[in-house]
Design a protein around this motif. Structure first.
Motif, PDB file in Angstrom:
ATOM      1  N   ALA A   1     -46.821 -14.050  92.323  1.00 22.09           N
ATOM      2  CA  ALA A   1     -47.801 -14.975  91.729  1.00 22.09           C
ATOM      3  C   ALA A   1     -47.385 -15.438  90.343  1.00 22.09           C
ATOM      4  O   ALA A   1     -47.977 -16.366  89.788  1.00 22.09           O
ATOM      5  CB  ALA A   1     -49.168 -14.308  91.676  1.00 22.09           C
ATOM      6  N   GLY A   2     -46.378 -14.763  89.754  1.00 23.85           N
ATOM      7  CA  GLY A   2     -45.916 -15.133  88.417  1.00 23.85           C
ATOM      8  C   GLY A   2     -46.868 -14.750  87.306  1.00 23.85           C
ATOM      9  O   GLY A   2     -46.933 -15.419  86.269  1.00 23.85           O
ATOM     10  N   ILE A   3     -47.617 -13.658  87.510  1.00 22.55           N
ATOM     11  CA  ILE A   3     -48.578 -13.244  86.483  1.00 22.55           C
ATOM     12  C   ILE A   3     -48.174 -11.901  85.883  1.00 22.55           C
ATOM     13  O   ILE A   3     -47.553 -11.070  86.544  1.00 22.55           O
ATOM     14  CB  ILE A   3     -50.014 -13.153  87.036  1.00 22.55           C
ATOM     15  N   PRO A   4     -48.523 -11.663  84.612  1.00 16.89           N
ATOM     16  CA  PRO A   4     -48.180 -10.390  83.967  1.00 16.89           C
ATOM     17  C   PRO A   4     -49.189  -9.293  84.281  1.00 16.89           C
ATOM     18  O   PRO A   4     -50.292  -9.548  84.772  1.00 16.89           O
ATOM     19  CB  PRO A   4     -48.196 -10.737  82.482  1.00 16.89           C
ATOM     20  N   ILE A   5     -48.772  -8.088  83.975  1.00 10.45           N
ATOM     21  CA  ILE A   5     -49.642  -6.923  84.074  1.00 10.45           C
ATOM     22  C   ILE A   5     -49.729  -6.278  82.701  1.00 10.45           C
ATOM     23  O   ILE A   5     -48.710  -6.045  82.051  1.00 10.45           O
ATOM     24  CB  ILE A   5     -49.096  -5.891  85.083  1.00 10.45           C
ATOM     25  N   ARG A   6     -50.959  -6.020  82.252  1.00 10.23           N
ATOM     26  CA  ARG A   6     -51.138  -5.268  81.015  1.00 10.23           C
ATOM     27  C   ARG A   6     -51.347  -3.809  81.359  1.00 10.23           C
ATOM     28  O   ARG A   6     -52.289  -3.459  82.074  1.00 10.23           O
ATOM     29  CB  ARG A   6     -52.326  -5.776  80.198  1.00 10.23           C
ATOM     30  N   VAL A   7     -50.467  -2.977  80.849  1.00  6.26           N
ATOM     31  CA  VAL A   7     -50.598  -1.541  81.008  1.00  6.26           C
ATOM     32  C   VAL A   7     -51.421  -1.029  79.830  1.00  6.26           C
ATOM     33  O   VAL A   7     -51.001  -1.122  78.683  1.00  6.26           O
ATOM     34  CB  VAL A   7     -49.219  -0.858  81.029  1.00  6.26           C
ATOM     35  N   GLY A   8     -52.597  -0.520  80.127  1.00  5.76           N
ATOM     36  CA  GLY A   8     -53.489  -0.071  79.067  1.00  5.76           C
ATOM     37  C   GLY A   8     -53.704   1.428  79.097  1.00  5.76           C
ATOM     38  O   GLY A   8     -54.018   1.999  80.143  1.00  5.76           O
ATOM     39  N   VAL A   9     -53.508   2.082  77.963  1.00  2.00           N
ATOM     40  CA  VAL A   9     -53.769   3.514  77.839  1.00  2.00           C
ATOM     41  C   VAL A   9     -54.788   3.715  76.721  1.00  2.00           C
ATOM     42  O   VAL A   9     -54.601   3.237  75.609  1.00  2.00           O
ATOM     43  CB  VAL A   9     -52.469   4.283  77.517  1.00  2.00           C
ATOM     44  N   ASN A  10     -55.873   4.405  77.028  1.00  2.00           N
ATOM     45  CA  ASN A  10     -56.923   4.697  76.061  1.00  2.00           C
ATOM     46  C   ASN A  10     -57.038   6.192  75.828  1.00  2.00           C
ATOM     47  O   ASN A  10     -56.813   6.990  76.757  1.00  2.00           O
ATOM     48  CB  ASN A  10     -58.282   4.171  76.548  1.00  2.00           C
ATOM     49  N   GLY A  11     -57.424   6.549  74.616  1.00  2.00           N
ATOM     50  CA  GLY A  11     -57.587   7.960  74.301  1.00  2.00           C
ATOM     51  C   GLY A  11     -58.625   8.642  75.178  1.00  2.00           C
ATOM     52  O   GLY A  11     -58.516   9.836  75.458  1.00  2.00           O
ATOM     53  N   GLY A  12     -59.608   7.898  75.638  1.00  2.00           N
ATOM     54  CA  GLY A  12     -60.677   8.486  76.429  1.00  2.00           C
ATOM     55  C   GLY A  12     -60.338   8.727  77.882  1.00  2.00           C
ATOM     56  O   GLY A  12     -61.119   9.345  78.608  1.00  2.00           O
ATOM     57  N   SER A  13     -59.192   8.221  78.348  1.00  2.00           N
ATOM     58  CA  SER A  13     -58.842   8.383  79.762  1.00  2.00           C
ATOM     59  C   SER A  13     -57.428   8.911  79.942  1.00  2.00           C
ATOM     60  O   SER A  13     -56.760   8.614  80.925  1.00  2.00           O
ATOM     61  CB  SER A  13     -58.993   7.043  80.492  1.00  2.00           C
ATOM     62  N   LEU A  14     -56.963   9.699  78.988  1.00  2.00           N
ATOM     63  CA  LEU A  14     -55.619  10.248  79.042  1.00  2.00           C
ATOM     64  C   LEU A  14     -55.528  11.317  80.132  1.00  2.00           C
ATOM     65  O   LEU A  14     -56.483  12.059  80.371  1.00  2.00           O
ATOM     66  CB  LEU A  14     -55.262  10.851  77.682  1.00  2.00           C
ATOM     67  N   GLU A  15     -54.377  11.385  80.781  1.00  2.00           N
ATOM     68  CA  GLU A  15     -54.177  12.346  81.862  1.00  2.00           C
ATOM     69  C   GLU A  15     -54.367  13.791  81.368  1.00  2.00           C
ATOM     70  O   GLU A  15     -53.932  14.152  80.272  1.00  2.00           O
ATOM     71  CB  GLU A  15     -52.769  12.204  82.447  1.00  2.00           C
ATOM     72  N   LYS A  16     -55.013  14.617  82.201  1.00  2.00           N
ATOM     73  CA  LYS A  16     -55.277  16.009  81.819  1.00  2.00           C
ATOM     74  C   LYS A  16     -53.988  16.765  81.528  1.00  2.00           C
ATOM     75  O   LYS A  16     -53.931  17.619  80.629  1.00  2.00           O
ATOM     76  CB  LYS A  16     -56.064  16.715  82.930  1.00  2.00           C
TER      77      LYS A  16
ATOM     78  N   TYR B   1     -41.019  -6.707  85.007  1.00  2.00           N
ATOM     79  CA  TYR B   1     -40.878  -6.647  83.548  1.00  2.00           C
ATOM     80  C   TYR B   1     -41.817  -7.616  82.824  1.00  2.00           C
ATOM     81  O   TYR B   1     -41.710  -7.775  81.614  1.00  2.00           O
ATOM     82  CB  TYR B   1     -39.432  -6.955  83.150  1.00  2.00           C
ATOM     83  N   ASN B   2     -42.705  -8.233  83.572  1.00  2.00           N
ATOM     84  CA  ASN B   2     -43.661  -9.188  82.990  1.00  2.00           C
ATOM     85  C   ASN B   2     -44.878  -8.384  82.507  1.00  2.00           C
ATOM     86  O   ASN B   2     -45.945  -8.419  83.111  1.00  2.00           O
ATOM     87  CB  ASN B   2     -44.047 -10.226  84.039  1.00  2.00           C
ATOM     88  N   ILE B   3     -44.691  -7.684  81.413  1.00  2.00           N
ATOM     89  CA  ILE B   3     -45.608  -6.615  81.010  1.00  2.00           C
ATOM     90  C   ILE B   3     -46.125  -6.838  79.590  1.00  2.00           C
ATOM     91  O   ILE B   3     -45.387  -7.273  78.711  1.00  2.00           O
ATOM     92  CB  ILE B   3     -44.890  -5.249  81.079  1.00  2.00           C
ATOM     93  N   ALA B   4     -47.403  -6.516  79.384  1.00  2.00           N
ATOM     94  CA  ALA B   4     -47.982  -6.367  78.054  1.00  2.00           C
ATOM     95  C   ALA B   4     -48.496  -4.940  77.941  1.00  2.00           C
ATOM     96  O   ALA B   4     -48.778  -4.285  78.953  1.00  2.00           O
ATOM     97  CB  ALA B   4     -49.119  -7.352  77.832  1.00  2.00           C
ATOM     98  N   LEU B   5     -48.610  -4.453  76.714  1.00  2.00           N
ATOM     99  CA  LEU B   5     -49.024  -3.070  76.492  1.00  2.00           C
ATOM    100  C   LEU B   5     -50.260  -3.006  75.616  1.00  2.00           C
ATOM    101  O   LEU B   5     -50.458  -3.841  74.735  1.00  2.00           O
ATOM    102  CB  LEU B   5     -47.903  -2.277  75.804  1.00  2.00           C
TER     103      LEU B   5
END
Length: 359
Positions: A123-138, A169-173
Motif C-alpha cells: 500500500a506504500g504506507i509507513p508503520i509507526r512503532v510506538g513504545v510507552n512506559g505503561g505497556s513495556l514487556e514484563k 523500512y518505512n518506519i517512524a518511531l
C-alpha cells in the motif's frame, strides 16, 4: 546523536516527516470510532485548528469498517491505531489508512508481522512503532528493574528488527513516558542507534493546565536537542487543545509560523491600565489570523517602547496625562510612532491597525 535534518524521510498521505522537513502536528480523536458522524466532525474540527495528521483508534471489526468511511471524507491523513489483532491492521490498510501505529510484538507472532509488513509495503504506507512506559514487556521490566531508558530502547529495537527482518523500512518511531527526564534519556539513547523519524511527546501528560506545562518542558527540551520530526501533545479532554499547544510550542521555537506572535508584559505597579484585558482582547482577535506578524502589548514606558518598536505593531502605555488626567498609549508600526490613543480605545485602535496590516 542525530538531528532533524539527518533522519530518514517518510510520507504520510503525501506529508513528509523527517529529513529536516517541517515538524508536523498530530492529534488523536477521542470519539467512538464506530460513530462515523461524530468522528468525522471531530477530525474536521482538528483540521480547522491546524492538525495535520490525525490518529483514530481501531479496536474492533466495526471500527475497522467505519474507518473506511471516516477516511473518505477526512481533510487530513488518517492513521489507524492498532493493538493485539493483526487482522485489524490488514483491514485498516485495505480501508485506506495513511499509516499504521502498531507494536509488532503484540500482534501475534512473526507470521502476522510479515503479513502486516507486506500489506503496508504494497500500500506504500509507513508503520509507526510506538513504545510507552505503561505497556513495556514484563520481561524487560524484570530485566531492568522497572521502566528505564535502556528497557524502552531495547523494546523498540526489538519491534523495529521484526519489521526490518521482513525488508520493511518505512518506519517512524515513538518512545514515550509520562516522566519528562526519563523520556529525554530514552530519546538520547535511541538517537544513537537508529535514524528513523521520531514522533515525540510526553504521553499521558495530564489535564490542560499541568499537561500543557509538562508537554512544553518535555517537547521543548527534545526540540532544543534537535530531536523530533512530528509531535503530539497528549492532554486529557478536548483534542483541539492539543493542537493549540503544539502550535505554540513549535512557534515559540521558531520552527513553524501559524499566525501572529503576541508579546505582552506581566505588568507591575507602574502600569496604569487594565493591560490584561487589553492583551486578551488583542490575542483573541489574532487567534483567527494566519498573518505571521509580531504584536507587542506593553504596560509602561520602561520596556514598553523598546518591545513595541521592535514588533510589527506595538502598544506602549504611558502615565497619567497632566493636562486631562487620562492615561494614553502610543502605537508603534515598524518602529515608528503612528498614533496616540486614550485608555478606553487602546485595544480597538491596535486591532484596527492589525486589520489594516494583515490586508
Amino acid at each position: 546523536m542525530y538531528t532533524r535534518d539527518q533522519t530518514k524521510t517518510i510520507y504520510v498521505g503525501g506529508i513528509p516527516i523527517g529529513g529536516g522537513n517541517p515538524v508536523t502536528i498530530q492529534s488523536m480523536t477521542n470519539t467512538d470510532t464506530r460513530n462515523i458522524s461524530a468522528t468525522r466532525t471531530q477530525i474536521q474540527a482538528l483540521a480547522d485548528a491546524g492538525c495535520e495528521i490525525v490518529r483514530v483508534a481501531v479496536p474492533d471489526n466495526e471500527s475497522a469498517e467505519a474507518f473506511k468511511e471516516i477516511k473518505k471524507l477526512s481533510p487530513i491523513p488518517v492513521v489507524a491505531d492498532i493493538h493485539f489483532d493483526y487482522r485489524l491492521a490488514l483491514a485498516a490498510i485495505k480501508n485506506g489508512a495513511d499509516k499504521l501505529r502498531i507494536n509488532p510484538g503484540n500482534i501475534g507472532g512473526e507470521n502476522n508481522v510479515r503479513m502486516v509488513a507486506e500489506a503496508a509495503k504494497s500500500a506504500g504506507i509507513p508503520i509507526r512503532v510506538g513504545v510507552n512506559g505503561g505497556s513495556l514487556e514484563k520481561e524487560l521490566l524484570n530485566k531492568y528493574g522497572g521502566v528505564t531508558a535502556e528497557a524502552l530502547c531495547e523494546s523498540i529495537l526489538r519491534h523495529v528488527k521484526m519489521l526490518e527482518s521482513n525488508s520493511f523500512y518505512n518506519i517512524a518511531l515513538a518512545i514515550k513516558t509520562s516522566n519528562v527526564p526519563l523520556t529525554l534519556a530514552a530519546h538520547r539513547l535511541l538517537c544513537e542507534k537508529l535514524n528513523y523519524p521520531l514522533h515525540i511527546g510526553i504521553t499521558e501528560a495530564g489535564t490542560p493546565y499541568r499537561g500543557t506545562i509538562k508537554s512544553a518542558v518535555g517537547i521543548g527540551a527534545l526540540l532544543a536537542m534537535g530531536i523530533g520530526d512530528t509531535v503530539r501533545v497528549s492532554l486529557t479532554g478536548d483534542p483541539i487543545e492539543e493542537v493549540r499547544v503544539a502550535k505554540e510550542i513549535l512557534q515559540a521555537f521558531g520552527l513553524r509560523s501559524f499566525g501572529p506572535k503576541i508579546i505582552s508584559c506581566p505588568t507591575c505597579g507602574r502600569c496604569k491600565v487594565d493591560l490584561a484585558a487589553i492583551a486578551q482582547k488583542v490575542e483573541s482577535f489574532c487567534d483567527a489570523l494566519n498573518t505571521p506578524i509580531t504584536v507587542a502589548v506593553m504596560g509602561c514606558v520602561v520596556n514598553g517602547p523598546g518591545e513595541a518598536r521592535e514588533a510589527d505593531l506595538g502598544l506602549a502605555c504611558g502615565d497619567v496625562s497632566l493636562s486631562d488626567g487620562k492615561v494614553y498609549g502610543v502605537i508603534f508600526q515598524k518602529g515608528q510612532i503612528v498614533e496616540k490613543v486614550s485608555e478606553d480605545q487602546l485595544a480597538e485602535a491596535l486591532i484596527t491597525r492589525i486589520t489594516a496590516l494583515k490586508l
